[in-house]
Design an enzyme around this catalytic site. Sequence first.
Site, PDB file in Angstrom:
ATOM      1  N   LEU A  33       8.180   0.708   3.580  1.00  0.00           N
ATOM      2  CA  LEU A  33       9.040   0.518   2.404  1.00  0.00           C
ATOM      3  C   LEU A  33       9.775   1.787   1.999  1.00  0.00           C
ATOM      4  CD1 LEU A  33       6.747  -1.719   0.125  1.00  0.00           C
ATOM      5  CD2 LEU A  33       8.339  -2.425   1.933  1.00  0.00           C
ATOM      6  N   GLY A  36      15.349   1.056  -0.769  1.00  0.00           N
ATOM      7  CA  GLY A  36      16.037  -0.241  -0.684  1.00  0.00           C
ATOM      8  C   GLY A  36      15.076  -1.370  -1.030  1.00  0.00           C
ATOM      9  N   HIS A  37      13.899  -1.352  -0.384  1.00  0.00           N
ATOM     10  CA  HIS A  37      12.877  -2.346  -0.711  1.00  0.00           C
ATOM     11  C   HIS A  37      12.477  -2.237  -2.185  1.00  0.00           C
ATOM     12  CE1 HIS A  37      11.977  -1.532   3.699  1.00  0.00           C
ATOM     13  NE2 HIS A  37      12.164  -2.837   3.713  1.00  0.00           N
TER      14      HIS A  37
END
Length: 285
Positions: A33, A36-37
């Site tokens: 992760l 963006g995640h």
Amino acid sequence: MLIHKISEVKEKVKEWRGDKNIKIGLVPTMGALHAGHASLIKKAVETCDKVVVSVFVNPIQFCPGEDYNEYPRTLDKDVELAESIGADLIFAPSPDEMYGKGQRLSNDTLAYVVPPFFYVNKLCGKSRVGHFDGVCTVVAKLFNITGADYAFFGQKDAQQLVIIKKFVNDLNFPIEIVSCPIVREESGLALSSRNKYLSDEGKKDALVLSKILFNIKACYEKGITDVSALKETAFSYLTDKHDMEYLEFVDKDDLEDKTKADNNTLVLIACRVEGVRLIDNILLA
Ligand code: AMP
């Protein structure tokens, strides 16, 4: 009672369930992760009462010769990040858990969700044959497993997003798809778990993707709408470090090719840098 409308059936089912109106959000990921995640998880936490983040490197969406084995796996860190943003549950199944122990992972032996050929036989789907079947299948399973009301996806994977919206609509999945904007480094590079494969030099070369897209948008804003002319503008950015796979102009909703750009036009690019396949896109609105 006689009901003719799907929306009325849904209303009725909701009423039967009771009026405990909690909203469950799902953020499907393959882990490793990054910010963006994190933006998807944040949006889910803001929108929903409970949030599930799935972390699953899905074997059936990798084509032969792709990076399934090398794909970065950082579960402990992922759990820490997701929980720090407010996720309630992280679902990290093994492939055996998802597809059955010893199950041969092919559509000879497993039921798949197969998206329409028109949406798949272009852009990334052209070189990644079967990829979107694998994506839609795992996403459908995650929808069913979590019973989520909302699922959050990044505009970064624009073709994936259109295809997921299409199958959800066509197959009447009772879930709302929420799209979230692309998160970029200050340099313009779109964040991706695969950026980890790049050297510092490669990261600089990778900036060409966003530069091409930003320049196309600037040209469009100056009044250039002819797609061939807009495509031409990309060539000056490319060097022998760039192995361009495609630069395409399509409708943002149905992926129909465009010859004249307009405010619904999505420009998508795929290019290899140091052998790493990178994608990016921009909407000309
Ligand atoms: P992945 O783990 O690469 O399968 O991505 C999981 C989700 O995160 C997908 O919906 C992606 O579109 C989204 N995502 C990945 N990178 C970004 C980014 N840079 N900005 C926004 N969303 C992203």
